[in-house]
Design a protein around this motif. Structure first.
Motif, PDB file in Angstrom:
ATOM      1  N   ASP A 330       0.835  -1.197   0.000  1.00 22.57           N
ATOM      2  CA  ASP A 330       0.000   0.000   0.000  1.00 22.57           C
ATOM      3  C   ASP A 330       0.875   1.254   0.000  1.00 22.57           C
ATOM      4  OD1 ASP A 330      -2.660   1.246   0.229  1.00 22.57           O
ATOM      5  OD2 ASP A 330      -1.945   1.912   2.196  1.00 22.57           O
ATOM      6  N   THR A 333       2.703   1.579  -3.448  1.00 26.33           N
ATOM      7  CA  THR A 333       1.750   1.967  -4.488  1.00 26.33           C
ATOM      8  C   THR A 333       1.414   3.453  -4.409  1.00 26.33           C
ATOM      9  OG1 THR A 333       0.774  -0.249  -4.464  1.00 26.33           O
ATOM     10  CG2 THR A 333      -0.534   1.506  -5.446  1.00 26.33           C
ATOM     11  N   LYS A 334       1.088   3.914  -3.210  1.00 28.19           N
ATOM     12  CA  LYS A 334       0.695   5.321  -3.037  1.00 28.19           C
ATOM     13  C   LYS A 334       1.874   6.262  -3.245  1.00 28.19           C
ATOM     14  CE  LYS A 334      -3.222   4.470   0.069  1.00 28.19           C
ATOM     15  NZ  LYS A 334      -3.763   4.623   1.435  1.00 28.19           N
ATOM     16  N   GLU A 337       2.769   6.558  -6.949  1.00 27.26           N
ATOM     17  CA  GLU A 337       1.812   7.423  -7.649  1.00 27.26           C
ATOM     18  C   GLU A 337       2.090   8.887  -7.334  1.00 27.26           C
ATOM     19  OE1 GLU A 337      -1.016   8.014 -10.395  1.00 27.26           O
ATOM     20  OE2 GLU A 337      -0.381   6.024  -9.728  1.00 27.26           O
ATOM     21  N   LEU A 380       1.034   8.348   4.893  1.00 30.61           N
ATOM     22  CA  LEU A 380       1.467   7.248   4.028  1.00 30.61           C
ATOM     23  C   LEU A 380       1.955   6.041   4.820  1.00 30.61           C
ATOM     24  CD1 LEU A 380       3.534   9.139   1.299  1.00 30.61           C
ATOM     25  CD2 LEU A 380       1.424   7.855   0.897  1.00 30.61           C
TER      26      LEU A 380
END
Length: 600
Positions: A330, A333-334, A337, A380
């Protein structure tokens, strides 16, 4: 629920009219109606019965409810017990059982099935749930039309198959025809808040089905939470500030490993523990790594952020509250991006599992540095989790102390050497007389048997820790059972952990037999599983004739699997059984608590 029922006034017999109307009700209304009618029956002697009077005499419906848990270290069991207690506080009965002791075919006998399941290793069910897991996912799974269920799944998002066991159970129940009472909740290592919300939701839904009022349910739940808060003085949420008494390296200078023996004071804490339990350690992150992250994100560290409803400086949060070692998908991925990094996106698709073995959060950011706002960075990251260590001492032998056997965890990547959070903190940051936050985590599935029961203990490397505690306890209590230890490490001269103690136990007769495997002292590597095979006949005699209990502690990915395979071979050959029957034999040992594992 207040529902006005107007039965048709026509020529049909009353019973047919009732049936025709009742057929229109859904399942929840039918459960409520049964209690409502019970109230009417009890009040039948009155010539005039008001709706309020019926409401006073109506009793909740007793739904047949089962709470099942799949637990490796005890967290799932503790939550299942809390759920049962909460239901009982609301006058709702529920059976509680381990999946090790519950027949899957009995599921269809229940109206509500509630499950709390942890995931072990790489998406595997805990030892006590393996048979149930295999059955419920197979072709013989029972049909569960009309049943309602909910699953609470515990896991660790840093692993690839996050909460896989709970997901498997939820999907299997749905496939068998059950419908969701409350949607499955997947909990990360910081599970307390999500677990409590799930328990509250489940109690509300079961209460509604049973006809218990919302006010009564909430009041009883609040009372339970108030009682729980005073259960234990020192817990995961309220750890004890313990003092480091001693930190002694117990591997030689030339060893490929750096392992230390730690002694920690529990003076005046009143903390109790048993051999087999673990010590939870709240570690702090490496200050150098914190500084590197701040630099990469162009932050100073004095920015005020919010963490769990509290304001605090960013640097403090990064040091004490946020996970900086274990990478999860997670986050990658964040961040990929956010940073617009094709490199990181490619890492997710190719070689991710290899990448996370030698890299940490700072290495992800380093691949694509990005100026962030302080709160943006915090949001995050995952909360830091306590690290668990098998306790290496008996409280009876060492009053008000707890001992640990800690290996310094380190890995090397293209840019730097990275250390494990807790091992670096305990061994390289803290000094004698420094304080560390700790609590005891009870391991209900790794406990000593009766004093007269023989023990076979297999613990290479730091896996020897709980067996040091076992031997100390057996010495203090004058236990009569024989003790056989298998220990392994790379080299005799540099890695024979607790050698003097073990030799003393041998001389004194407490340790009946000691077999060691030093893998690098000869050309062909030898491991503990090889020593087991060399002693196959005696192992079988101890298991089959002496009814010995078998314990394994240490590395899960290789050692534990190799040891299990060796045991299957021994039982098959010495017991003249097929491989399937040998596996079944070990499953029986597990069910009888004679084959226990603490693997990680």
């Amino acid at each position: 629920m207040n529902k006005k029922v107007d039965f048709p006034q026509n020529s049909l017999p009353v019973s047919d009219a009732v049936l025709e109307t009742v057929r229109q009700f859904d399942k929840k209304e039918l459960y409520w109606l049964s209690g409502y009618c019970s109230g009417l029956a009890d009040a039948r002697d009155n010539t005039s019965v008001s709706a309020d009077a019926v409401e006073r005499v109506v009793t909740p419906v007793s739904l047949k409810t089962i709470i099942l848990y799949a637990s490796q270290t005890g967290n799932s069991q503790a939550l299942a017990e809390k759920l049962q207690q909460t239901l009982e506080q609301n006058e709702l009965k529920a059976e509680l059982a381990s999946l090790a002791d519950y027949k899957p075919t009995r599921l269809k006998d229940n109206q509500v099935v509630l499950m709390v399941a942890s995931t072990h290793g790489e998406g595997e069910p805990p030892d006590d749930a393996m048979d149930f897991h295999e059955f419920i996912l197979g072709k013989r799974a029972p049909k569960l039309a009309g049943v309602k269920h909910s699953v609470l799944s515990l896991g660790d998002s840093s692993y690839e198959f996050y909460c896989q066991t709970g997901k498997d159970f939820d999907e299997a129940l749905i496939k068998s025809g059950s419908t969701s009472l409350v949607d499955r909740v997947d909990c990360d290592v910081d599970y307390e808040e999500d677990a409590q919300q799930w328990i509250t939701s489940v109690v509300e839904q079961v209460s509604a089905l049973s006809g218990v009022s919302d006010n009564q349910s909430q009041a009883q739940s609040d009372n339970l939470l108030a009682n729980d808060s005073g259960k234990s003085l020192y817990t995961r949420e309220n750890p004890f500030s313990a003092v480091i008494l001693d930190n002694q390296k117990i591997t030689g200078r030339e060893s490929v490993k750096s392992i230390s023996h730690l002694e920690i004071s529990l003076e005046s804490s009143g903390i109790d523990y048993q051999p087999g339990d673990s010590l939870g350690v709240w570690a702090k992150n490496n200050l150098e790594v914190v500084t590197e992250i701040l630099t990469l994100c162009e932050l100073k560290g004095d920015e005020v952020i919010q963490f769990k409803g509290c304001d605090k400086p960013l640097q403090q949060a990064l040091t004490e509250n946020l996970e900086l070692s274990l990478i999860n998908k997670d986050f990658v991925t964040k961040y990929a991006e956010l940073a617009g990094s094709d490199t990181l996106k490619a890492t997710l698709e190719n070689g991710y599992q290899d990448f996370i073995q030698s890299h940490q959060i700072v290495d992800v950011i380093k691949r694509a540095p990005k100026k962030l706002k302080a709160q943006q960075l915090v949001d995050l990251l995952k909360p830091i989790k306590p690290r668990m260590y098998s306790i290496a001492s008996s409280l009876q032998a060492n009053p008000e102390e707890v001992h640990l056997t800690v290996a310094l965890v380190e890995s090397h990547n293209e840019d730097a050497t990275r250390f494990g959070t807790a091992s670096h903190y305990l061994l390289q940051t803290l000094k004698e007389d420094d304080e560390v936050l700790v609590y005891v985590d009870e391991n209900r599935h790794f406990k000593l048997p009766q004093p007269e029961t023989p023990l076979i203990m297999i613990g290479p490397g730091t896996g020897i820790a709980p067996f040091r505690a076992f031997l100390q306890e057996r010495e203090e209590t004058d236990a009569s059972g024989e003790n056989w230890l298998f220990f392994g490490n790379p080299n005799f001269n540099t890695d024979f952990l607790y050698q003097v103690e073990l030799q003393k136990y041998l001389n004194d007769g407490l340790l009946t037999q000691l077999n060691v495997a030093f893998s690098r002292d000869q050309k062909e590597k030898i491991y503990v599983q090889d020593r087991l095979l060399e002693n196959a006949e005696s192992i079988w005699q101890w298991l089959n004739e002496k009814q010995a209990s078998l314990y394994v502690c240490g590395d899960m990915s290789r050692m534990a699997k190799d040891v299990h395979a060796a045991l299957v071979k021994i039982i098959s050959e010495q017991g003249e059984k097929s491989v399937a029957d040998a596996e079944a034999y070990l499953k029986i040992l597990k069910k009888d608590n004679r084959y226990q594992r603490d693997v990680y």
